[in-house]
Write a protein that holds these residues in place. Sequence first.
Motif, mmCIF file in Angstrom:
data_model
loop_
_atom_site.group_PDB
_atom_site.id
_atom_site.type_symbol
_atom_site.label_atom_id
_atom_site.label_comp_id
_atom_site.label_asym_id
_atom_site.label_seq_id
_atom_site.Cartn_x
_atom_site.Cartn_y
_atom_site.Cartn_z
ATOM 1 N N PRO A 1 59.184 15.200 48.140
ATOM 2 C CA PRO A 1 60.295 15.561 47.252
ATOM 3 C C PRO A 1 59.824 15.593 45.796
ATOM 4 C CG PRO A 1 60.469 13.256 47.906
ATOM 5 C CD PRO A 1 59.311 13.834 48.681
ATOM 6 N N VAL A 2 60.413 16.477 45.020
ATOM 7 C CA VAL A 2 60.049 16.626 43.611
ATOM 8 C C VAL A 2 61.019 15.823 42.751
ATOM 9 C CG1 VAL A 2 59.736 18.262 41.719
ATOM 10 C CG2 VAL A 2 59.153 18.938 44.061
ATOM 11 N N ARG A 3 60.458 15.044 41.826
ATOM 12 C CA ARG A 3 61.281 14.277 40.887
ATOM 13 C C ARG A 3 61.450 15.105 39.609
ATOM 14 N NH1 ARG A 3 57.024 10.423 42.080
ATOM 15 N NH2 ARG A 3 57.547 9.279 43.990
ATOM 16 N N ALA A 4 62.620 15.735 39.478
ATOM 17 C CA ALA A 4 62.902 16.540 38.284
ATOM 18 C C ALA A 4 63.361 15.628 37.144
ATOM 19 C CB ALA A 4 63.965 17.582 38.597
ATOM 20 N N GLY A 5 63.302 16.157 35.917
ATOM 21 C CA GLY A 5 63.797 15.415 34.767
ATOM 22 C C GLY A 5 62.797 14.448 34.169
ATOM 23 N N ARG A 6 61.525 14.538 34.553
ATOM 24 C CA ARG A 6 60.488 13.724 33.928
ATOM 25 C C ARG A 6 59.776 14.549 32.862
ATOM 26 N NH1 ARG A 6 57.814 9.153 37.685
ATOM 27 N NH2 ARG A 6 59.743 8.423 38.658
ATOM 28 N N TRP A 7 59.153 13.837 31.917
ATOM 29 C CA TRP A 7 58.553 14.494 30.764
ATOM 30 C C TRP A 7 57.066 14.160 30.674
ATOM 31 C CZ3 TRP A 7 61.308 17.685 27.401
ATOM 32 C CH2 TRP A 7 62.687 17.734 27.632
ATOM 33 N N TYR A 8 56.324 15.108 30.120
ATOM 34 C CA TYR A 8 54.883 14.945 29.863
ATOM 35 C C TYR A 8 54.621 15.216 28.395
ATOM 36 C CZ TYR A 8 50.067 16.627 29.344
ATOM 37 O OH TYR A 8 48.794 16.852 28.897
ATOM 38 N N LEU B 1 60.094 12.064 21.774
ATOM 39 C CA LEU B 1 59.207 11.039 22.317
ATOM 40 C C LEU B 1 59.967 9.870 22.933
ATOM 41 C CD1 LEU B 1 56.390 10.917 19.607
ATOM 42 C CD2 LEU B 1 56.503 12.264 21.711
ATOM 43 N N LEU B 2 61.279 9.840 22.756
ATOM 44 C CA LEU B 2 62.092 8.767 23.331
ATOM 45 C C LEU B 2 62.629 9.124 24.703
ATOM 46 C CD1 LEU B 2 64.088 7.708 20.137
ATOM 47 C CD2 LEU B 2 62.042 6.637 21.115
ATOM 48 N N ARG B 3 62.316 10.344 25.180
ATOM 49 C CA ARG B 3 62.781 10.737 26.508
ATOM 50 C C ARG B 3 62.050 9.924 27.575
ATOM 51 N NH1 ARG B 3 62.678 16.317 24.074
ATOM 52 N NH2 ARG B 3 64.851 16.915 23.869
ATOM 53 N N TRP B 4 62.740 9.668 28.668
ATOM 54 C CA TRP B 4 62.193 8.793 29.705
ATOM 55 C C TRP B 4 62.609 9.300 31.078
ATOM 56 C CZ3 TRP B 4 58.601 5.263 29.057
ATOM 57 C CH2 TRP B 4 58.324 4.385 30.103
ATOM 58 N N PRO B 5 61.742 9.216 32.093
ATOM 59 C CA PRO B 5 60.372 8.702 32.072
ATOM 60 C C PRO B 5 59.411 9.677 31.378
ATOM 61 C CG PRO B 5 61.295 8.694 34.310
ATOM 62 C CD PRO B 5 62.175 9.549 33.470
ATOM 63 N N LEU B 6 58.445 9.132 30.658
ATOM 64 C CA LEU B 6 57.482 9.916 29.901
ATOM 65 C C LEU B 6 56.084 9.681 30.453
ATOM 66 C CD1 LEU B 6 57.151 11.788 27.401
ATOM 67 C CD2 LEU B 6 56.678 9.727 26.061
ATOM 68 N N VAL B 7 55.410 10.766 30.837
ATOM 69 C CA VAL B 7 54.036 10.706 31.344
ATOM 70 C C VAL B 7 53.108 11.150 30.220
ATOM 71 C CG1 VAL B 7 52.416 11.634 33.044
ATOM 72 C CG2 VAL B 7 54.800 11.194 33.699
ATOM 73 N N CYS B 8 52.163 10.300 29.852
ATOM 74 C CA CYS B 8 51.214 10.626 28.791
ATOM 75 C C CYS B 8 49.910 11.155 29.393
ATOM 76 C CB CYS B 8 50.924 9.403 27.932
ATOM 77 S SG CYS B 8 52.373 8.765 27.063
ATOM 78 N N GLN B 9 49.248 12.033 28.657
ATOM 79 C CA GLN B 9 48.013 12.621 29.157
ATOM 80 C C GLN B 9 46.926 11.570 29.339
ATOM 81 O OE1 GLN B 9 46.949 15.527 30.385
ATOM 82 N NE2 GLN B 9 44.938 14.598 30.611
#
Length: 433
Positions: free
Chosen positions: A347-354, A382-390
């Motif tokens: 399943p794909v988790r939509a609504g996450r940020w990179y 930058l306050l969006r969550w969940p946030l995935v950093c490179q």
Amino acid sequence: MSRPFPAAASLPSAGPRPCVVLSCIGASEGDMNLVRSLGLAGVPAILVAEYAEPPARLSRHCSDFVQVPLFSEQPEALLQALRRLAARHGGPLPVLASADPDLEVLARLLAQGASDCIVSTLPDPDLVRRLMDKTEFDRLAAAHRLPVPRTFAPTSLAEVRDAAERLRFPAIVKPATPQAWCQSPGLPEAVRRAKALRVDHVDELMALCAQLLPLGATSLVQEFIEGPDEEHFDVHAFIGRDGRAQAVFSGRKWRIWPPHAGSGCLVESLNEPRLEALALDILARIGYRGIANMNFKRDCRTGEFLLLEINPRVSQWGILTTRCGVNLPWLAWRDAQGLPAPDPAPPVRAGRWYVNGLKDLRAVRQYRAEGLTRWSDYLRSLLRWPLVCQTLSLDDPRPALVLTSRWIARKMKASRQSPRRRPAEDPQTPRHP
């Protein structure tokens, strides 16, 4: 030089077979994404790099490291290193490319019959070539009626002017192959480093092509798709050897670097069934197999998604795909081993940020200079969550810690070496003879 290999008999045979990750100079994002994605699935990742200190080498998921200097220019050296790895691990290994230069050399080796040491994770090498050469891709798109912007491949200024009469401006000029401009030293540095350049009228197009054509810097001219940068979307997919789509993922690029013609540096994971269905239909039409990274832009006038390119490799922000539950490198590794696809599909988790912190900051500076954003918008993003950093990852912190310490050390060294300014003299202070 390549690191020496121990004898095959001295190595353990238990556990999953490793996967080789290629890392050419200047592609430290794709290789980190691959190493981490494989490691999170329990697959040992062997990093084969052109340079001695790629950031992915610092990852806890990097099980082995081999340096092969300039392998993208010397395929035979890479082939010998891969043969030694195959001998060490008892047979050919799956190999994944992280950027265009190592993708090109990998496809070349496969076309020459390197199956004794490489298990292919790519489409047919001829299809890879046609996808990487934008002139060939334009022909492929025409043959299969793919939804692409109107494109021309002029070879003379007369053909440029003819194309300009049929174009709707603004337009985009881009190198026909990934290396077409950067390997032309006579071009200005800003042109050599660009992925694409926008031109707003005929005179600007003619002036740019007058620079490119005499140097043999083959280029394409393409109609610009109306809409801001946030209308750029990607679809990442994996198509197994049986032709079945094992996974599909879509993301929206809210900021890109360089702006207007670059890669996503702030990206949101989505659920876009219409776009994903279009992408899978395109891949089926051309008989695609393997990992696909497809770039689209939505025309803000019509709402239509238009295809810009198909990359037979992971994206520079592909770690978001993995963190959202769609681990494409792991699927490619399984397929190369002849293992069945996971059932059901992940399943794909939509609504996450990179976010790619450094590139995103550079992009924001340019967007702000153009009046397209504000610093307050940047801070809120930058306050969006969940946030995935490179680079920063709590379950794999060493790369970020080491790279940050190295950056601080370089800054301190540069500060010590820079000449200190003498303090301004006080006009009331008498001079000593």
